[in-house]
Design an enzyme around this catalytic site. Structure first.
Site, PDB file in Angstrom:
ATOM      1  N   ILE A 149      35.104  44.742  27.902  1.00 22.90           N
ATOM      2  CA  ILE A 149      35.472  46.183  28.760  1.00 22.90           C
ATOM      3  C   ILE A 149      36.345  46.807  28.067  1.00 22.90           C
ATOM      4  O   ILE A 149      36.113  48.212  27.730  1.00 22.90           O
ATOM      5  CB  ILE A 149      35.946  45.867  30.116  1.00 22.90           C
ATOM      6  CG1 ILE A 149      36.337  47.175  30.754  1.00 22.90           C
ATOM      7  CG2 ILE A 149      37.503  44.959  29.924  1.00 22.90           C
ATOM      8  CD1 ILE A 149      36.923  46.817  32.355  1.00 22.90           C
ATOM      9  N   ALA A 150      37.295  46.182  27.054  1.00 26.63           N
ATOM     10  CA  ALA A 150      38.255  47.162  26.042  1.00 26.63           C
ATOM     11  C   ALA A 150      37.558  47.848  24.984  1.00 26.63           C
ATOM     12  O   ALA A 150      37.526  49.112  24.854  1.00 26.63           O
ATOM     13  CB  ALA A 150      39.231  46.158  25.560  1.00 26.63           C
ATOM     14  N   THR A 168      34.548  39.594  29.993  1.00 25.98           N
ATOM     15  CA  THR A 168      34.505  40.635  31.137  1.00 25.98           C
ATOM     16  C   THR A 168      33.276  40.360  32.015  1.00 25.98           C
ATOM     17  O   THR A 168      33.389  40.322  33.227  1.00 25.98           O
ATOM     18  CB  THR A 168      34.121  41.849  30.326  1.00 25.98           C
ATOM     19  OG1 THR A 168      35.298  42.342  29.407  1.00 25.98           O
ATOM     20  CG2 THR A 168      33.831  43.078  31.354  1.00 25.98           C
ATOM     21  N   GLU A 209      43.936  39.382  46.801  1.00 23.08           N
ATOM     22  CA  GLU A 209      43.999  38.411  46.079  1.00 23.08           C
ATOM     23  C   GLU A 209      45.408  37.999  45.915  1.00 23.08           C
ATOM     24  O   GLU A 209      46.250  38.710  46.611  1.00 23.08           O
ATOM     25  CB  GLU A 209      43.469  38.738  44.670  1.00 23.08           C
ATOM     26  CG  GLU A 209      41.949  38.801  44.729  1.00 23.08           C
ATOM     27  CD  GLU A 209      41.313  39.150  43.218  1.00 23.08           C
ATOM     28  OE1 GLU A 209      42.284  39.491  42.216  1.00 23.08           O
ATOM     29  OE2 GLU A 209      40.214  38.883  43.035  1.00 23.08           O
ATOM     30  N   HIS A 261      44.132  29.384  36.054  1.00 22.44           N
ATOM     31  CA  HIS A 261      43.659  29.966  37.479  1.00 22.44           C
ATOM     32  C   HIS A 261      43.764  28.455  38.192  1.00 22.44           C
ATOM     33  O   HIS A 261      43.428  27.598  37.864  1.00 22.44           O
ATOM     34  CB  HIS A 261      42.352  30.437  37.177  1.00 22.44           C
ATOM     35  CG  HIS A 261      41.750  31.211  38.368  1.00 22.44           C
ATOM     36  ND1 HIS A 261      41.577  30.562  39.717  1.00 22.44           N
ATOM     37  CD2 HIS A 261      41.611  32.287  38.500  1.00 22.44           C
ATOM     38  CE1 HIS A 261      41.161  31.563  40.346  1.00 22.44           C
ATOM     39  NE2 HIS A 261      41.106  32.470  39.875  1.00 22.44           N
ATOM     40  N   ARG A 310      49.589  32.999  41.165  1.00 21.25           N
ATOM     41  CA  ARG A 310      49.074  32.180  40.426  1.00 21.25           C
ATOM     42  C   ARG A 310      49.864  30.916  39.619  1.00 21.25           C
ATOM     43  O   ARG A 310      49.488  29.844  39.717  1.00 21.25           O
ATOM     44  CB  ARG A 310      48.079  32.541  39.348  1.00 21.25           C
ATOM     45  CG  ARG A 310      46.947  33.087  39.709  1.00 21.25           C
ATOM     46  CD  ARG A 310      46.207  33.519  38.711  1.00 21.25           C
ATOM     47  NE  ARG A 310      44.830  34.350  39.451  1.00 21.25           N
ATOM     48  CZ  ARG A 310      44.267  35.208  38.842  1.00 21.25           C
ATOM     49  NH1 ARG A 310      44.325  35.273  37.775  1.00 21.25           N
ATOM     50  NH2 ARG A 310      43.411  35.669  39.734  1.00 21.25           N
ATOM     51  N   HIS A 345      42.792  30.234  31.698  1.00 18.86           N
ATOM     52  CA  HIS A 345      42.088  31.396  32.247  1.00 18.86           C
ATOM     53  C   HIS A 345      42.418  32.505  31.517  1.00 18.86           C
ATOM     54  O   HIS A 345      41.496  33.334  31.312  1.00 18.86           O
ATOM     55  CB  HIS A 345      42.436  31.533  33.696  1.00 18.86           C
ATOM     56  CG  HIS A 345      41.837  32.650  34.484  1.00 18.86           C
ATOM     57  ND1 HIS A 345      40.307  32.745  34.736  1.00 18.86           N
ATOM     58  CD2 HIS A 345      42.201  33.702  34.986  1.00 18.86           C
ATOM     59  CE1 HIS A 345      39.963  33.638  35.340  1.00 18.86           C
ATOM     60  NE2 HIS A 345      41.271  34.543  35.462  1.00 18.86           N
ATOM     61  N   ARG A 391      50.546  37.472  35.081  1.00 19.73           N
ATOM     62  CA  ARG A 391      49.628  38.670  35.548  1.00 19.73           C
ATOM     63  C   ARG A 391      49.195  38.554  36.875  1.00 19.73           C
ATOM     64  O   ARG A 391      48.857  37.321  37.288  1.00 19.73           O
ATOM     65  CB  ARG A 391      48.308  38.516  34.522  1.00 19.73           C
ATOM     66  CG  ARG A 391      47.259  39.595  34.910  1.00 19.73           C
ATOM     67  CD  ARG A 391      45.833  39.301  34.181  1.00 19.73           C
ATOM     68  NE  ARG A 391      45.395  38.175  34.261  1.00 19.73           N
ATOM     69  CZ  ARG A 391      44.341  38.002  34.976  1.00 19.73           C
ATOM     70  NH1 ARG A 391      43.800  39.217  35.587  1.00 19.73           N
ATOM     71  NH2 ARG A 391      43.621  36.894  35.381  1.00 19.73           N
ATOM     72  N   SER A 436      43.949  42.820  34.815  1.00 21.65           N
ATOM     73  CA  SER A 436      43.499  42.695  33.403  1.00 21.65           C
ATOM     74  C   SER A 436      42.469  43.699  33.122  1.00 21.65           C
ATOM     75  O   SER A 436      42.420  44.340  32.064  1.00 21.65           O
ATOM     76  CB  SER A 436      43.424  41.371  32.874  1.00 21.65           C
ATOM     77  OG  SER A 436      42.334  40.511  33.928  1.00 21.65           O
ATOM     78  N   LEU A 437      41.633  43.706  33.897  1.00 24.11           N
ATOM     79  CA  LEU A 437      40.376  44.625  33.812  1.00 24.11           C
ATOM     80  C   LEU A 437      41.044  46.036  33.783  1.00 24.11           C
ATOM     81  O   LEU A 437      40.733  47.108  32.927  1.00 24.11           O
ATOM     82  CB  LEU A 437      39.412  44.401  34.699  1.00 24.11           C
ATOM     83  CG  LEU A 437      38.485  43.162  34.674  1.00 24.11           C
ATOM     84  CD1 LEU A 437      37.532  43.198  36.158  1.00 24.11           C
ATOM     85  CD2 LEU A 437      37.865  43.019  33.547  1.00 24.11           C
TER      86      LEU A 437
END
Ligand code: FAD
Ligand code: SIN
Length: 536
Positions: free
Chosen positions: A30-31, A58, A129, A257, A304, A365, A400, A405-406
């Site tokens: 994605i980046a 991604t 989430e 995770h 998390r 993760h 995070r 992150s996306l």
């Protein structure tokens, strides 16, 4: 011991392939793809990616991308949730900027052709989430990342200014070091001129020169034995910047995770999305009893770090290798339609999630730290940017927040693109003509793959046993001592071997492991994902 990888001496003989572009992008997740699409109007873009174009974290993202889209939610709440998850050490300005920019970046993804699920009224269907106080996760069923990757790759393929080259492995960033100058971490103006890259099809090493280089190489989950990240996640970008003497930050914060599917033979570990707990699934111990009430009032939806530590503790207390996730209360229709990928995967293994509990355990993760960048995505090395999981922006702090992150990747790809575009005309490329090509003289074939595969296993075991979810001073010292031997053996091997991807990746993993341990030892307080029994 310095753990400072040597950078091979170069030849001055320009027989190999030389490529010259305006914008060089390493990585097609994605980046990298988002950045490429933004800068492509302003110059020639080349994307190098070490595997097939779509292979990267991604593609495997399930839950989605967090953003405040409607008035039922607010920027302030998303900001507060991010700061709480980050355990007080996020960069507040970065958090505010990222979260306020989110809706614009989502609109852009949609313009590129990415589809997010909508409810009957035409609004985005939002999930929730762990750590989120509201429903704010845009998603595409339980395979959001695959949809994002599909949409962006299509847009990149359609763009005439972008060349995407698969199976090209970036080995090292080219800096003044390669012009014969001594470069240390105290050298004030380190400059990036591009990268050396191994063409994995021809086995030649090419020289890519660029005005601007973006590292978008993803995470480093393969430092550990059990990880949800794909095999490409070997920390290459971080290791390259380490060798180039750039600044790296927060690498002690490896996020585990809580719920990967317990299926020991499978690599990478299959993820059971947190959105399932958001929809009502409950964690249970080996006897089928709920246990999260012992650890946090937010129960299975606590952040998390807390949930993963709780599971780790339950597994250790009972001497078992997994706990259970009970999703049966969600209902058959919602499970089959809302989580089709997980339903099908579990069924393949004989687990009917509408009737059976799912065996789960934590897995490495996401790397919260990485190449330190400013708000423009620029690293400490001139003309070198970083975005996505390989970077450290300050958004995540010690931990995070799920699905941030996306979001971070698209926001920083945008900022980096804007900044790079604004300065590209002023970049001096006069040093490029003095960059030598790669020198492979004197190298012999490495015939024993076992030297690499066995060392990788040893490394992963050291990190999993001593530098995992719970640490101690003694465990970190042991890990450091054992890593020292592996480091020396692998450097010797590297110096005499013809370069191949598995060896280059192993070196990078070792460098990342060293950096995680070093930064964990320096952190003298339990915060976020760094938890040592000696600091309680
Ligand atoms: P990646 O997508 O990993 O891409 C890295 C690219 O770099 C690849 O193309 C790779 O081939 C290339 N590359 C690497 N090294 C080299 C090299 N040396 N030379 C050339 N190319 C190289 N985050 C969320 O926000 N929401 C989620 O729901 C979510 N779910 C996830 C589920 C799973 C199973 C995993 C593993 C992660 C999830 N994450 C999620 C995290 C998120 O997916 C990643 O952080 C994000 O996709 C990283 O994007 P990226 O572009 O930085 O890297
Ligand atoms: C998940 O779907 O649980 C993963 C989300 C994330 O890693 O952000």
């Amino acid at each position: 011991m310095q753990f400072e990888n040597s950078i091979r001496q170069q030849s001055t003989n320009y027989i190999d392939m030389r490529h010259q572009v305006d914008f060089l992008v390493i990585g097609s997740g994605i980046a990298g793809l988002s950045f490429a699409l933004k800068v492509a109007e302003y110059g020639k873009v080349c994307i190098l990616t070490k595997g097939d174009a779509s292979e990267g974290s991604t593609k495997y993202a399930q839950g989605g991308i967090a953003a405040v889209m409607y008035d039922t939610d607010s920027f302030d709440k998303h900001i507060a949730d991010t700061l709480v998850a980050g355990d007080g050490i996020c960069d507040r300005e970065v958090v505010e900027m990222t979260i306020r920019e989110a809706p614009q970046r989502i609109e852009e993804l949609v313009r590129y052709g990415v589809e997010f699920d909508k409810s009957k009224g035409g609004k985005f269907d939002l999930h929730r989430e762990g750590g989120h106080s509201e429903f704010r996760i845009l998603h595409h069923k339980d395979n959001t990342g695959a949809e994002i990757e599909r949409g962006l790759l299509q847009a990149v393929h359609d763009h005439p200014n972008i060349e995407l080259k698969e199976h090209q492995f970036a080995i090292d960033i080219i800096t003044q070091h390669h012009l014969g100058q001594r470069v240390t971490k105290h050298t004030p103006d380190i400059e990036c001129y591009g990268v050396y890259a191994l063409n994995c099809i021809t086995n030649e090493i090419d020289t890519y020169l660029a005005k601007v280089t973006l590292l978008a190489t993803g995470g480093m989950g393969n430092v550990y034995t059990t990880t949800t990240t794909p095999i490409i996640s070997t920390g290459d970008g971080v290791a390259m910047v380490h060798r180039a003497r750039g600044v790296l930050k927060d690498l002690e914060f490896m996020q585990f995770h809580p719920t990967s599917l317990y299926n020991p033979a499978e690599k990478p570990a299959f993820l059971i999305t947190e959105a399932m707990r958001g929809a009502g699934a409950i964690l249970k111990d080996c006897n089928g009893n709920e246990f999260m009430q012992k650890y946090d009032s937010r129960l299975s939806l606590a952040p998390r770090d807390i949930v993963a530590r709780a599971i780790d503790n339950e597994m250790k207390l009972a001497g078992v290798e997994h706990v259970w996730l009970d999703a049966r209360g969600i209902g058959k229709h919602e499970l089959i339609n809302g989580f089709p990928t997980i339903y099908a995967k579990c069924l393949e293994l004989g687990i009917n999630i509408t009737k059976d509990m799912i065996p789960v355990r934590p897995a490495a993760h996401y790397q919260c730290g990485g190449i330190k960048v400013d708000r423009n995505g620029e690293s400490s090395i001139h003309n070198l940017y970083a975005a996505g999981e390989c970077s450290c922006t300050g958004l995540h702090g010690g931990n995070r927040l799920a699905s941030n992150s996306l979001l971070e990747a698209v926001v920083y790809a945008h900022n980096a693109a804007e900044h790079a575009i604004s300065k590209i005309r002023q970049i001096d490329t006069s040093a490029h003509s003095r960059v030598p090509d790669w020198n492979a003289e004197g190298m012999v074939l490495n015939e024993e793959m076992v030297l690499i595969t066995q060392t990788k296993k040893e490394l992963q075991e050291i990190m999993s046993n001593y530098v995992g979810i719970v640490r101690s001073d003694l465990r970190l010292q042991r890990a450091f001592d054992r890593l020292n031997l592996i480091f020396r053996e692998t450097e010797e091997l590297y110096q005499r071997s013809v370069l191949a991807e598995p060896l280059a990746e192993l070196r990078n993993l070792i460098a990342c492991a060293y950096l995680i341990i070093k930064q964990a030892r320096a952190r003298r307080q339990n915060v976020g994902l760094h938890y040592s029994i000696d600091l309680v």
